[in-house]
Design a protein around this motif. Structure first.
Motif, PDB file in Angstrom:
ATOM      1  N   ILE A   1       0.831  -1.200   0.000  1.00 10.63           N
ATOM      2  CA  ILE A   1       0.000   0.000   0.000  1.00 10.63           C
ATOM      3  C   ILE A   1       0.869   1.254   0.000  1.00 10.63           C
ATOM      4  O   ILE A   1       0.607   2.212  -0.747  1.00 10.63           O
ATOM      5  N   TRP A   2       1.906   1.261   0.832  1.00  6.67           N
ATOM      6  CA  TRP A   2       2.753   2.451   0.928  1.00  6.67           C
ATOM      7  C   TRP A   2       3.564   2.677  -0.345  1.00  6.67           C
ATOM      8  O   TRP A   2       3.539   3.764  -0.928  1.00  6.67           O
ATOM      9  N   PHE A   3       4.275   1.678  -0.804  1.00  6.09           N
ATOM     10  CA  PHE A   3       5.185   1.882  -1.924  1.00  6.09           C
ATOM     11  C   PHE A   3       4.468   1.991  -3.271  1.00  6.09           C
ATOM     12  O   PHE A   3       5.031   2.551  -4.219  1.00  6.09           O
ATOM     13  N   LEU A   4       3.239   1.483  -3.358  1.00  7.00           N
ATOM     14  CA  LEU A   4       2.466   1.608  -4.598  1.00  7.00           C
ATOM     15  C   LEU A   4       1.371   2.673  -4.476  1.00  7.00           C
ATOM     16  O   LEU A   4       0.418   2.685  -5.249  1.00  7.00           O
ATOM     17  N   ARG A   5       1.538   3.572  -3.535  1.00  5.64           N
ATOM     18  CA  ARG A   5       0.484   4.548  -3.236  1.00  5.64           C
ATOM     19  C   ARG A   5       0.157   5.451  -4.430  1.00  5.64           C
ATOM     20  O   ARG A   5      -0.982   5.886  -4.592  1.00  5.64           O
ATOM     21  N   ASP A   6       1.134   5.725  -5.276  1.00  2.46           N
ATOM     22  CA  ASP A   6       0.888   6.598  -6.424  1.00  2.46           C
ATOM     23  C   ASP A   6      -0.022   5.952  -7.467  1.00  2.46           C
ATOM     24  O   ASP A   6      -0.536   6.648  -8.352  1.00  2.46           O
ATOM     25  N   TYR A   7      -0.224   4.642  -7.362  1.00  2.00           N
ATOM     26  CA  TYR A   7      -1.010   3.915  -8.369  1.00  2.00           C
ATOM     27  C   TYR A   7      -2.418   3.553  -7.881  1.00  2.00           C
ATOM     28  O   TYR A   7      -3.145   2.863  -8.578  1.00  2.00           O
ATOM     29  N   HIS A   8      -2.774   4.018  -6.680  1.00  3.37           N
ATOM     30  CA  HIS A   8      -4.125   3.788  -6.151  1.00  3.37           C
ATOM     31  C   HIS A   8      -4.490   2.291  -6.220  1.00  3.37           C
ATOM     32  O   HIS A   8      -5.571   1.925  -6.709  1.00  3.37           O
ATOM     33  N   ALA A   9      -3.612   1.450  -5.740  1.00  2.00           N
ATOM     34  CA  ALA A   9      -3.836   0.004  -5.820  1.00  2.00           C
ATOM     35  C   ALA A   9      -4.910  -0.446  -4.835  1.00  2.00           C
ATOM     36  O   ALA A   9      -4.809  -0.188  -3.635  1.00  2.00           O
ATOM     37  N   LYS A  10      -5.935  -1.115  -5.349  1.00  2.00           N
ATOM     38  CA  LYS A  10      -7.049  -1.610  -4.536  1.00  2.00           C
ATOM     39  C   LYS A  10      -6.958  -3.138  -4.414  1.00  2.00           C
ATOM     40  O   LYS A  10      -6.471  -3.818  -5.312  1.00  2.00           O
ATOM     41  N   PHE A  11      -7.463  -3.647  -3.301  1.00  2.00           N
ATOM     42  CA  PHE A  11      -7.385  -5.075  -3.034  1.00  2.00           C
ATOM     43  C   PHE A  11      -8.741  -5.752  -3.209  1.00  2.00           C
ATOM     44  O   PHE A  11      -9.794  -5.119  -3.051  1.00  2.00           O
ATOM     45  N   ILE A  12      -8.688  -7.019  -3.516  1.00  2.00           N
ATOM     46  CA  ILE A  12      -9.868  -7.881  -3.450  1.00  2.00           C
ATOM     47  C   ILE A  12      -9.780  -8.625  -2.129  1.00  2.00           C
ATOM     48  O   ILE A  12      -8.848  -9.408  -1.911  1.00  2.00           O
ATOM     49  N   SER A  13     -10.739  -8.383  -1.237  1.00  2.00           N
ATOM     50  CA  SER A  13     -10.645  -8.882   0.134  1.00  2.00           C
ATOM     51  C   SER A  13     -11.869  -9.693   0.510  1.00  2.00           C
ATOM     52  O   SER A  13     -12.959  -9.511  -0.054  1.00  2.00           O
ATOM     53  N   LYS A  14     -11.702 -10.563   1.477  1.00  2.00           N
ATOM     54  CA  LYS A  14     -12.828 -11.312   2.025  1.00  2.00           C
ATOM     55  C   LYS A  14     -13.773 -10.356   2.743  1.00  2.00           C
ATOM     56  O   LYS A  14     -13.330  -9.491   3.503  1.00  2.00           O
ATOM     57  N   ILE A  15     -15.059 -10.541   2.536  1.00  2.00           N
ATOM     58  CA  ILE A  15     -16.041  -9.624   3.119  1.00  2.00           C
ATOM     59  C   ILE A  15     -16.025  -9.670   4.645  1.00  2.00           C
ATOM     60  O   ILE A  15     -16.383  -8.703   5.316  1.00  2.00           O
ATOM     61  N   GLU A  16     -15.543 -10.782   5.201  1.00  3.74           N
ATOM     62  CA  GLU A  16     -15.471 -10.906   6.664  1.00  3.74           C
ATOM     63  C   GLU A  16     -14.535  -9.868   7.275  1.00  3.74           C
ATOM     64  O   GLU A  16     -14.688  -9.495   8.453  1.00  3.74           O
ATOM     65  N   LEU A  17     -13.567  -9.394   6.495  1.00  5.09           N
ATOM     66  CA  LEU A  17     -12.594  -8.440   7.014  1.00  5.09           C
ATOM     67  C   LEU A  17     -13.149  -7.018   7.107  1.00  5.09           C
ATOM     68  O   LEU A  17     -12.487  -6.135   7.650  1.00  5.09           O
ATOM     69  N   THR A  18     -14.358  -6.799   6.604  1.00 10.97           N
ATOM     70  CA  THR A  18     -14.937  -5.453   6.629  1.00 10.97           C
ATOM     71  C   THR A  18     -15.591  -5.124   7.968  1.00 10.97           C
ATOM     72  O   THR A  18     -16.193  -4.064   8.109  1.00 10.97           O
ATOM     73  N   LYS A  19     -15.462  -6.022   8.942  1.00 11.34           N
ATOM     74  CA  LYS A  19     -16.075  -5.800  10.253  1.00 11.34           C
ATOM     75  C   LYS A  19     -15.068  -6.041  11.371  1.00 11.34           C
ATOM     76  O   LYS A  19     -14.254  -6.960  11.303  1.00 11.34           O
ATOM     77  N   ASN A  20     -15.118  -5.159  12.378  1.00 12.69           N
ATOM     78  CA  ASN A  20     -14.501  -5.396  13.694  1.00 12.69           C
ATOM     79  C   ASN A  20     -12.980  -5.316  13.744  1.00 12.69           C
ATOM     80  O   ASN A  20     -12.390  -5.698  14.757  1.00 12.69           O
ATOM     81  N   ILE A  21     -12.333  -4.831  12.689  1.00  9.91           N
ATOM     82  CA  ILE A  21     -10.886  -4.649  12.745  1.00  9.91           C
ATOM     83  C   ILE A  21     -10.601  -3.151  12.635  1.00  9.91           C
ATOM     84  O   ILE A  21     -10.925  -2.540  11.616  1.00  9.91           O
ATOM     85  N   PRO A  22     -10.037  -2.547  13.658  1.00 14.49           N
ATOM     86  CA  PRO A  22      -9.794  -1.096  13.607  1.00 14.49           C
ATOM     87  C   PRO A  22      -9.036  -0.692  12.355  1.00 14.49           C
ATOM     88  O   PRO A  22      -8.079  -1.355  11.943  1.00 14.49           O
TER      89      PRO A  22
END
Length: 244
Positions: free
Chosen positions: A92-113
């Motif tokens: 995320i940090w080193f590729l920040r200029d390219y707006h790189a987005k991830f494909i993530s498990k939907i379970e990770l969208t809850k309860n993790i600060p």
């Protein structure tokens, strides 16, 4: 020795890692509300910069190498092997200029600060692996956003993490789906080395003093040939580095 020292340093690492996540939860919220996408993305970039310091607390180093200059006027699909969750903040940090987005498990969208908040609002694709229709739909939407905004995606093409550093075959599904909506996207292989060693004893008691390496390799133009060939070419390029 790495294991013993890693056990001693793990509490400090975990404290720093989760402290940064907790601090940036409200920062992300304020950034999004007051500044929209650009401000939110900036806050996420800075958060991941600070997360890198928790690696140094384990005595681990981070080396990021780009072999060629990449264009910023077209979408990019970064195709990488996957060894642990410690792959993600440096990317995320080193590729920040390219707006790189991830494909993530939907379970990770809850309860993790911070992480869950970013996944919900950062523009990536959050998929339900039990619902193929939903998953394909989310990836298609990501492809549309990439095409519209010249964003990029980062896909861990093995489909799961490698626990011993040995690569699995790259899967073509997610890449092919993105190319349907972002046909002008460039494929760029990324080789990740040694992050699996940090977690080889588990996520709680970590290993210390490992050089984590990221190498962004020569771009592959997928236009005009079967996408399976492009993915295989990316796989071979990554494997040449990871399993050298």
């Amino acid at each position: 020795m790495n294991k013993i020292i890693g056990h001693l340093l793990s509490p400090l690492h975990h404290f720093l890692f989760f402290f940064v996540l907790c601090v940036f939860q409200p920062i992300q919220w304020v950034s999004l509300k007051l500044g929209g996408y650009k401000a939110h993305k900036k806050s996420v970039d800075v958060m991941n910069f600070f997360l890198l310091f928790s690696y140094y607390a384990l005595g681990c180093s981070i080396k990021f190498k780009m072999t060629e200059q990449l264009p910023k006027n077209r979408p990019i699909i970064f195709v990488a092997n996957h060894q642990s969750m410690y792959d993600i903040p440096p990317l995320i940090w080193f590729l920040r200029d390219y707006h790189a987005k991830f494909i993530s498990k939907i379970e990770l969208t809850k309860n993790i600060p911070s992480i869950s908040f970013n996944l919900r609002h950062g523009g990536g694709a959050n998929i339900d692996r039990k619902d193929s229709k939903q998953a394909v739909g989310e990836i298609l939407k990501l492809g549309e956003r990439m095409h519209k905004n010249n964003w990029s995606a980062l896909i861990f093409a093995e489909g799961t993490r490698s626990k011993d550093g040995k690569m699995k075959d790259f899967q073509v599904g997610g890449i092919a789906t993105i190319l349907k909506k972002a046909p002008n996207a460039l494929i760029v292989p990324v080789a990740i080395e040694n992050s699996w060693k940090i977690v080889r004893n588990g996520l709680l008691w970590l290993d210390a003093f490992h050089p984590v390496k990221f190498t962004v390799l020569k771009p592959i133009e997928p236009a005009g040939k079967p996408f399976e060939d492009s993915v295989k070419e990316a796989e071979m390029a990554v494997k040449a580095i990871v399993e050298a």
